[in-house]
Design a protein around this motif. Sequence first.
Motif, short mmCIF file in Angstrom:
data_model
loop_
_atom_site.label_atom_id
_atom_site.label_comp_id
_atom_site.label_asym_id
_atom_site.label_seq_id
_atom_site.Cartn_x
_atom_site.Cartn_y
_atom_site.Cartn_z
N PRO A 46 0.79 -1.23 0.00
CA PRO A 46 0.00 0.00 0.00
C PRO A 46 0.83 1.29 0.00
O PRO A 46 0.34 2.33 -0.44
CB PRO A 46 -0.83 -0.09 1.29
N ASP A 47 2.06 1.23 0.48
CA ASP A 47 2.90 2.44 0.50
C ASP A 47 3.59 2.70 -0.85
O ASP A 47 4.22 3.74 -1.03
CB ASP A 47 3.98 2.34 1.58
N ASN A 48 3.48 1.75 -1.78
CA ASN A 48 4.11 1.94 -3.09
C ASN A 48 3.41 3.05 -3.86
O ASN A 48 2.24 3.37 -3.62
CB ASN A 48 4.08 0.64 -3.90
N LYS A 49 4.14 3.61 -4.82
CA LYS A 49 3.61 4.73 -5.60
C LYS A 49 3.11 4.30 -6.98
O LYS A 49 2.33 5.03 -7.60
CB LYS A 49 4.72 5.78 -5.81
N LEU A 50 3.57 3.14 -7.47
CA LEU A 50 3.30 2.77 -8.86
C LEU A 50 2.61 1.41 -8.97
O LEU A 50 2.79 0.56 -8.10
CB LEU A 50 4.62 2.69 -9.64
N PRO A 51 1.85 1.21 -10.05
CA PRO A 51 1.36 -0.15 -10.34
C PRO A 51 2.53 -1.00 -10.86
O PRO A 51 3.49 -0.47 -11.42
CB PRO A 51 0.33 0.08 -11.44
N HIS A 52 2.45 -2.30 -10.64
CA HIS A 52 3.47 -3.23 -11.13
C HIS A 52 2.78 -4.49 -11.62
O HIS A 52 1.58 -4.67 -11.43
CB HIS A 52 4.45 -3.59 -10.00
N ASN A 53 3.55 -5.38 -12.21
CA ASN A 53 3.05 -6.70 -12.61
C ASN A 53 4.23 -7.65 -12.63
O ASN A 53 5.32 -7.31 -12.16
CB ASN A 53 2.32 -6.63 -13.95
N ILE A 54 4.03 -8.85 -13.17
CA ILE A 54 5.15 -9.79 -13.30
C ILE A 54 5.00 -10.57 -14.60
O ILE A 54 3.90 -11.03 -14.93
CB ILE A 54 5.24 -10.72 -12.06
N THR A 60 3.29 -19.52 -20.65
CA THR A 60 2.77 -19.26 -21.99
C THR A 60 1.49 -18.45 -21.86
O THR A 60 0.61 -18.78 -21.09
CB THR A 60 2.45 -20.59 -22.71
N GLY A 61 1.41 -17.36 -22.64
CA GLY A 61 0.22 -16.53 -22.59
C GLY A 61 0.62 -15.08 -22.63
O GLY A 61 1.81 -14.75 -22.61
N PRO A 62 -0.38 -14.18 -22.70
CA PRO A 62 -0.09 -12.75 -22.87
C PRO A 62 0.84 -12.21 -21.78
O PRO A 62 0.49 -12.21 -20.60
CB PRO A 62 -1.47 -12.10 -22.79
N GLY A 63 2.03 -11.80 -22.20
CA GLY A 63 2.98 -11.19 -21.27
C GLY A 63 3.46 -12.13 -20.18
O GLY A 63 3.94 -11.66 -19.15
N GLY A 64 3.35 -13.44 -20.38
CA GLY A 64 3.79 -14.37 -19.34
C GLY A 64 3.06 -14.14 -18.02
O GLY A 64 3.62 -14.31 -16.94
N GLY A 65 1.80 -13.73 -18.11
CA GLY A 65 1.00 -13.47 -16.91
C GLY A 65 0.92 -12.00 -16.56
O GLY A 65 0.16 -11.61 -15.67
N ALA A 66 1.69 -11.16 -17.26
CA ALA A 66 1.77 -9.75 -16.89
C ALA A 66 0.42 -9.04 -16.97
O ALA A 66 0.09 -8.20 -16.13
CB ALA A 66 2.80 -9.04 -17.76
N GLU A 67 -0.38 -9.40 -17.97
CA GLU A 67 -1.67 -8.72 -18.10
C GLU A 67 -2.61 -9.10 -16.97
O GLU A 67 -3.38 -8.28 -16.48
CB GLU A 67 -2.29 -9.05 -19.45
N SER A 68 -2.54 -10.35 -16.52
CA SER A 68 -3.42 -10.81 -15.45
C SER A 68 -2.98 -10.29 -14.09
O SER A 68 -3.77 -10.22 -13.15
CB SER A 68 -3.44 -12.34 -15.39
N LEU A 69 -1.69 -9.96 -13.97
CA LEU A 69 -1.14 -9.60 -12.66
C LEU A 69 -0.78 -8.12 -12.56
O LEU A 69 0.00 -7.74 -11.69
CB LEU A 69 0.09 -10.47 -12.34
N PHE A 70 -1.35 -7.29 -13.40
CA PHE A 70 -1.13 -5.84 -13.28
C PHE A 70 -1.88 -5.38 -12.03
O PHE A 70 -3.10 -5.49 -11.94
CB PHE A 70 -1.65 -5.14 -14.53
N VAL A 71 -1.14 -4.89 -11.03
CA VAL A 71 -1.76 -4.63 -9.72
C VAL A 71 -1.38 -3.25 -9.19
O VAL A 71 -0.22 -2.84 -9.23
CB VAL A 71 -1.39 -5.76 -8.72
N ALA A 72 -2.39 -2.53 -8.72
CA ALA A 72 -2.21 -1.19 -8.16
C ALA A 72 -1.74 -1.29 -6.71
O ALA A 72 -1.94 -2.31 -6.05
CB ALA A 72 -3.53 -0.42 -8.23
N PRO A 73 -1.10 -0.22 -6.20
CA PRO A 73 -0.69 -0.22 -4.80
C PRO A 73 -1.86 -0.54 -3.87
O PRO A 73 -2.98 -0.05 -4.06
CB PRO A 73 -0.19 1.22 -4.59
N GLY A 74 -1.60 -1.41 -2.89
CA GLY A 74 -2.62 -1.78 -1.92
C GLY A 74 -3.52 -2.92 -2.35
O GLY A 74 -4.47 -3.25 -1.65
N HIS A 75 -3.23 -3.52 -3.50
CA HIS A 75 -4.08 -4.58 -4.03
C HIS A 75 -3.27 -5.86 -4.28
O HIS A 75 -2.04 -5.86 -4.21
CB HIS A 75 -4.76 -4.14 -5.32
#
Length: 106
Positions: A46-54, A60-75
């Motif tokens: 929650p203290d982070n400033k930016l969204p991230h993913n992995i 195998t799949g879009p972005g190696g999971g990156a699209e499914s795991l795009f996550v905002a701070p605190g989530h």
Amino acid sequence: MEILEQEGEMTDEVKYMYWTFGGTVPGSFIRTRVGDEVEFHLQNHPDNKLPHNINMHAVTGPGGGAESLFVAPGHEKVFSFKTLHPGLYVYHCATAPVGMQPKVQL
Ligand SMILES: [Cu+2]
């Protein structure tokens, strides 16, 4: 795994704001066996400033999971994958600017 944006010492008296996986750069190894079904949780502190993913290059799949795991701070995001091929793979955050993101092997 939790993403932590935290200041660390790059070299003597040089501070840098690291975007870490679990507080380290690179992040830790994730060891699996071929055929494992993995449920992966990615939290963005929650203290982070930016969204991230992995992006897992073992996935195998879009972005190696990156699209499914795009996550905002605190989530948190969750996705599942099955390990199909043996090998050593990297994972990294794929949110722009990618060049500033932490890297590690899977
Ligand atoms: Cu990131």
